[in-house]
Design a protein around this motif. Sequence first.
Motif, PDB file in Angstrom:
ATOM      1  N   TYR A 114       0.844  -1.197   0.000  1.00 35.15           N
ATOM      2  CA  TYR A 114       0.000   0.000   0.000  1.00 35.15           C
ATOM      3  C   TYR A 114       0.883   1.251   0.000  1.00 35.15           C
ATOM      4  O   TYR A 114       1.877   1.309   0.719  1.00 35.15           O
ATOM      5  CB  TYR A 114      -0.902   0.018   1.235  1.00 35.15           C
ATOM      6  CG  TYR A 114      -1.881  -1.141   1.280  1.00 35.15           C
ATOM      7  CD1 TYR A 114      -3.134  -1.053   0.672  1.00 35.15           C
ATOM      8  CD2 TYR A 114      -1.542  -2.329   1.946  1.00 35.15           C
ATOM      9  CE1 TYR A 114      -4.030  -2.114   0.727  1.00 35.15           C
ATOM     10  CE2 TYR A 114      -2.428  -3.392   1.998  1.00 35.15           C
ATOM     11  CZ  TYR A 114      -3.668  -3.284   1.380  1.00 35.15           C
ATOM     12  OH  TYR A 114      -4.548  -4.330   1.421  1.00 35.15           O
ATOM     13  N   ASP A 115       0.490   2.228  -0.786  1.00 35.00           N
ATOM     14  CA  ASP A 115       1.172   3.518  -0.816  1.00 35.00           C
ATOM     15  C   ASP A 115       0.119   4.620  -0.810  1.00 35.00           C
ATOM     16  O   ASP A 115      -0.060   5.355  -1.788  1.00 35.00           O
ATOM     17  CB  ASP A 115       2.068   3.620  -2.066  1.00 35.00           C
ATOM     18  CG  ASP A 115       2.986   4.840  -2.038  1.00 35.00           C
ATOM     19  OD1 ASP A 115       2.965   5.584  -1.029  1.00 35.00           O
ATOM     20  OD2 ASP A 115       3.713   5.065  -3.020  1.00 35.00           O
ATOM     21  N   PRO A 116      -0.622   4.764   0.295  1.00 27.99           N
ATOM     22  CA  PRO A 116      -1.774   5.671   0.321  1.00 27.99           C
ATOM     23  C   PRO A 116      -1.410   7.141   0.169  1.00 27.99           C
ATOM     24  O   PRO A 116      -2.236   7.938  -0.281  1.00 27.99           O
ATOM     25  CB  PRO A 116      -2.405   5.389   1.688  1.00 27.99           C
ATOM     26  CG  PRO A 116      -1.283   4.864   2.530  1.00 27.99           C
ATOM     27  CD  PRO A 116      -0.439   4.067   1.590  1.00 27.99           C
ATOM     28  N   LYS A 117      -0.195   7.503   0.547  1.00 23.16           N
ATOM     29  CA  LYS A 117       0.208   8.907   0.482  1.00 23.16           C
ATOM     30  C   LYS A 117       1.083   9.212  -0.735  1.00 23.16           C
ATOM     31  O   LYS A 117       1.637  10.301  -0.846  1.00 23.16           O
ATOM     32  CB  LYS A 117       0.935   9.294   1.771  1.00 23.16           C
ATOM     33  CG  LYS A 117       0.038   9.183   3.001  1.00 23.16           C
ATOM     34  CD  LYS A 117       0.764   9.598   4.268  1.00 23.16           C
ATOM     35  CE  LYS A 117      -0.152   9.494   5.491  1.00 23.16           C
ATOM     36  NZ  LYS A 117       0.549   9.852   6.753  1.00 23.16           N
ATOM     37  N   GLY A 118       1.203   8.263  -1.633  1.00 21.88           N
ATOM     38  CA  GLY A 118       1.973   8.501  -2.852  1.00 21.88           C
ATOM     39  C   GLY A 118       3.443   8.746  -2.598  1.00 21.88           C
ATOM     40  O   GLY A 118       4.056   9.579  -3.257  1.00 21.88           O
ATOM     41  N   VAL A 119       4.018   8.021  -1.649  1.00 22.02           N
ATOM     42  CA  VAL A 119       5.425   8.217  -1.299  1.00 22.02           C
ATOM     43  C   VAL A 119       6.338   7.878  -2.472  1.00 22.02           C
ATOM     44  O   VAL A 119       7.283   8.591  -2.786  1.00 22.02           O
ATOM     45  CB  VAL A 119       5.808   7.368  -0.072  1.00 22.02           C
ATOM     46  CG1 VAL A 119       7.298   7.446   0.211  1.00 22.02           C
ATOM     47  CG2 VAL A 119       5.023   7.840   1.145  1.00 22.02           C
ATOM     48  N   GLU A 120       6.059   6.771  -3.145  1.00 25.64           N
ATOM     49  CA  GLU A 120       6.892   6.339  -4.261  1.00 25.64           C
ATOM     50  C   GLU A 120       6.140   6.294  -5.587  1.00 25.64           C
ATOM     51  O   GLU A 120       6.753   6.301  -6.648  1.00 25.64           O
ATOM     52  CB  GLU A 120       7.471   4.944  -3.989  1.00 25.64           C
ATOM     53  CG  GLU A 120       8.510   4.902  -2.890  1.00 25.64           C
ATOM     54  CD  GLU A 120       9.163   3.535  -2.752  1.00 25.64           C
ATOM     55  OE1 GLU A 120      10.078   3.398  -1.944  1.00 25.64           O
ATOM     56  OE2 GLU A 120       8.758   2.583  -3.464  1.00 25.64           O
ATOM     57  N   SER A 121       4.832   6.240  -5.524  1.00 25.56           N
ATOM     58  CA  SER A 121       4.065   5.998  -6.742  1.00 25.56           C
ATOM     59  C   SER A 121       2.691   6.636  -6.641  1.00 25.56           C
ATOM     60  O   SER A 121       2.190   6.881  -5.546  1.00 25.56           O
ATOM     61  CB  SER A 121       3.931   4.482  -6.955  1.00 25.56           C
ATOM     62  OG  SER A 121       3.006   4.181  -7.967  1.00 25.56           O
ATOM     63  N   SER A 122       2.075   6.874  -7.784  1.00 25.54           N
ATOM     64  CA  SER A 122       0.695   7.372  -7.800  1.00 25.54           C
ATOM     65  C   SER A 122      -0.300   6.230  -7.611  1.00 25.54           C
ATOM     66  O   SER A 122      -1.495   6.470  -7.413  1.00 25.54           O
ATOM     67  CB  SER A 122       0.415   8.085  -9.123  1.00 25.54           C
ATOM     68  OG  SER A 122       0.625   7.200 -10.225  1.00 25.54           O
ATOM     69  N   GLN A 123       0.177   4.995  -7.669  1.00 23.07           N
ATOM     70  CA  GLN A 123      -0.672   3.821  -7.465  1.00 23.07           C
ATOM     71  C   GLN A 123      -0.740   3.519  -5.981  1.00 23.07           C
ATOM     72  O   GLN A 123       0.272   3.250  -5.339  1.00 23.07           O
ATOM     73  CB  GLN A 123      -0.109   2.626  -8.240  1.00 23.07           C
ATOM     74  CG  GLN A 123      -0.996   1.402  -8.211  1.00 23.07           C
ATOM     75  CD  GLN A 123      -0.461   0.276  -9.075  1.00 23.07           C
ATOM     76  OE1 GLN A 123       0.380   0.511  -9.943  1.00 23.07           O
ATOM     77  NE2 GLN A 123      -0.914  -0.945  -8.849  1.00 23.07           N
ATOM     78  N   ALA A 124      -1.920   3.525  -5.422  1.00 23.87           N
ATOM     79  CA  ALA A 124      -2.088   3.420  -3.972  1.00 23.87           C
ATOM     80  C   ALA A 124      -1.983   1.989  -3.449  1.00 23.87           C
ATOM     81  O   ALA A 124      -1.743   1.788  -2.261  1.00 23.87           O
ATOM     82  CB  ALA A 124      -3.431   4.012  -3.557  1.00 23.87           C
ATOM     83  N   HIS A 125      -2.153   1.007  -4.329  1.00 25.91           N
ATOM     84  CA  HIS A 125      -2.149  -0.388  -3.852  1.00 25.91           C
ATOM     85  C   HIS A 125      -1.810  -1.326  -4.999  1.00 25.91           C
ATOM     86  O   HIS A 125      -2.156  -1.080  -6.156  1.00 25.91           O
ATOM     87  CB  HIS A 125      -3.522  -0.767  -3.287  1.00 25.91           C
ATOM     88  CG  HIS A 125      -3.689  -2.250  -3.072  1.00 25.91           C
ATOM     89  ND1 HIS A 125      -4.402  -3.054  -3.945  1.00 25.91           N
ATOM     90  CD2 HIS A 125      -3.209  -3.075  -2.106  1.00 25.91           C
ATOM     91  CE1 HIS A 125      -4.378  -4.307  -3.519  1.00 25.91           C
ATOM     92  NE2 HIS A 125      -3.664  -4.347  -2.407  1.00 25.91           N
ATOM     93  N   CYS A 126      -1.121  -2.403  -4.669  1.00 22.93           N
ATOM     94  CA  CYS A 126      -0.927  -3.486  -5.632  1.00 22.93           C
ATOM     95  C   CYS A 126      -0.780  -4.798  -4.884  1.00 22.93           C
ATOM     96  O   CYS A 126      -0.418  -4.820  -3.706  1.00 22.93           O
ATOM     97  CB  CYS A 126       0.290  -3.230  -6.529  1.00 22.93           C
ATOM     98  SG  CYS A 126       1.879  -3.563  -5.742  1.00 22.93           S
ATOM     99  N   LYS A 127      -1.077  -5.873  -5.568  1.00 19.30           N
ATOM    100  CA  LYS A 127      -0.864  -7.197  -4.995  1.00 19.30           C
ATOM    101  C   LYS A 127       0.617  -7.546  -5.096  1.00 19.30           C
ATOM    102  O   LYS A 127       1.285  -7.255  -6.091  1.00 19.30           O
ATOM    103  CB  LYS A 127      -1.683  -8.253  -5.744  1.00 19.30           C
ATOM    104  CG  LYS A 127      -3.185  -8.049  -5.667  1.00 19.30           C
ATOM    105  CD  LYS A 127      -3.713  -8.138  -4.243  1.00 19.30           C
ATOM    106  CE  LYS A 127      -3.608  -9.538  -3.671  1.00 19.30           C
ATOM    107  NZ  LYS A 127      -4.207  -9.636  -2.309  1.00 19.30           N
TER     108      LYS A 127
END
Length: 500
Positions: A339-352
Amino acid sequence: MKTLMIQGTTSDAGKSTLVAALCRVFVDQGIKVAPFKPQNMALNSAVTEDGGEIGRAQALQAIAAKVPPRVDFNPILLKPNSDTGAQVIIHGKAISNMEAQAYHDYKKVAMDAVLTSQQRLSEEFELLVVEGAGSPAEINLRAGDIANMGYAEAVDCPVIIIADIDKGGVFAHLVGTLALLSESEQARVKGFVINRFRGDIALLQSGLDWLEEYTSKPVLGVLPYLHDLALDAEDAVAIDNQVSQAKIRIAVLLLPHISNHTDFDALRLNTQIDINYIRHTQMIPDVDLIIIPGSKNVISDLAFLKNEGWGEQIKRHLRYGGKLLGICGGLQMLGSDIYDPKGVESSQAHCKGLELAEFITELGQQKVLTQAAGIINLQGQQAKVAGYEIHAGSSQGQALERPFLKFTQHPNNVAQDGFISKDDCIAGTYLHGLFDSSEATQLILGWVLPNSGITQLIDIDTHRELQLTRLADMCKEHLDLDKITQIYQNWEGVNNERYK
């Protein structure tokens, strides 16, 4: 404090290596010397004792100067996370992600940080040996420059320019670079160094004489090509691996945003280990161990990994009894979700994730930067290990109840790290530097392939010292060190008003 700057005609001209060599030469002369790089762009970084982050090359140069690495040696570090953007790190701490144009507008603030570090170092050291970045003749980057001549003009220091003759066109590189500088910048260039020369120096002499006459600048030395020189790379992945008799086979996935690939230097330098960097479009070959390395953009690199078909190839490798190791970002990819909810590294908030272990990872804005030590426990055997952590985010889940290592020293009082799967085939850890010591390497290789017959192991610290000594000895023989010393000791500055 005196200041001497090394700039290059191109990237990989030898700036980092020459600065390291001069630091070792001067400290051996009893001079209190420090390395400095105003601005570095690299994904290969190091953690300082006080929990800051600097370029790996500056950490190496600090070792050469026999001083502990500190954030002031590299006040600005840019870590690319896309083709047009990077994480901006000032005085060891990440402040934000910026696109290239936004950072260009930010350079005045960055220069203030550079000059603050310069001032702090001036209170302690006698000599600062400074490394430029890329080339000073990048016309499109001249405005607001803080990495090359912009810095040299701000602090008013002399400059030596190094060029790589092995690339070809060395005289065009040097003359062209000089010609594209302003008059005041040309005035502070006090000489040239030619790097990586192979052959009979007598055949080069006429060119050296012409260069000195044409530019009115001295050639301060011609450094020979040092075969098998192996030092911590600033950024480019060192993939050469000369195997005499492979006893174990390892594949490292070459991710687009791979970080801290110096983790594998001790393996790469071992002639009994076949380490293969798997690149775009390549299949993972039949190996004993697959390593998923660190990444500056975990979600993006995980998508790349899956698109290459490596995910299915990893699962096939595991079905046939192979071992899998994830380090830092590679660890995070092994879990069920990222999960990356705050866009720390990516604009994608979640991936499997690869769903090979029961845990999730959430990336956070607070980056973990620590040096740590602990004990690895694999198959009932233990080994001491020391390394460092550089990661955004934390992982939680059932798999982590079987830790890969337990810490004996951690500034944040963390007790354990990573995981080892129940079938003993998959391991993951946030700790970089696993293979830098022989003891930990021996244990991990024994886990991968018992009775592999590995009889030699590389202690990276010992190896690094031997290489630095070799490099310094070469410079003592092939550089005019007396003239270089006179350049920085007798420097009276350039009157920039004269050239306005």
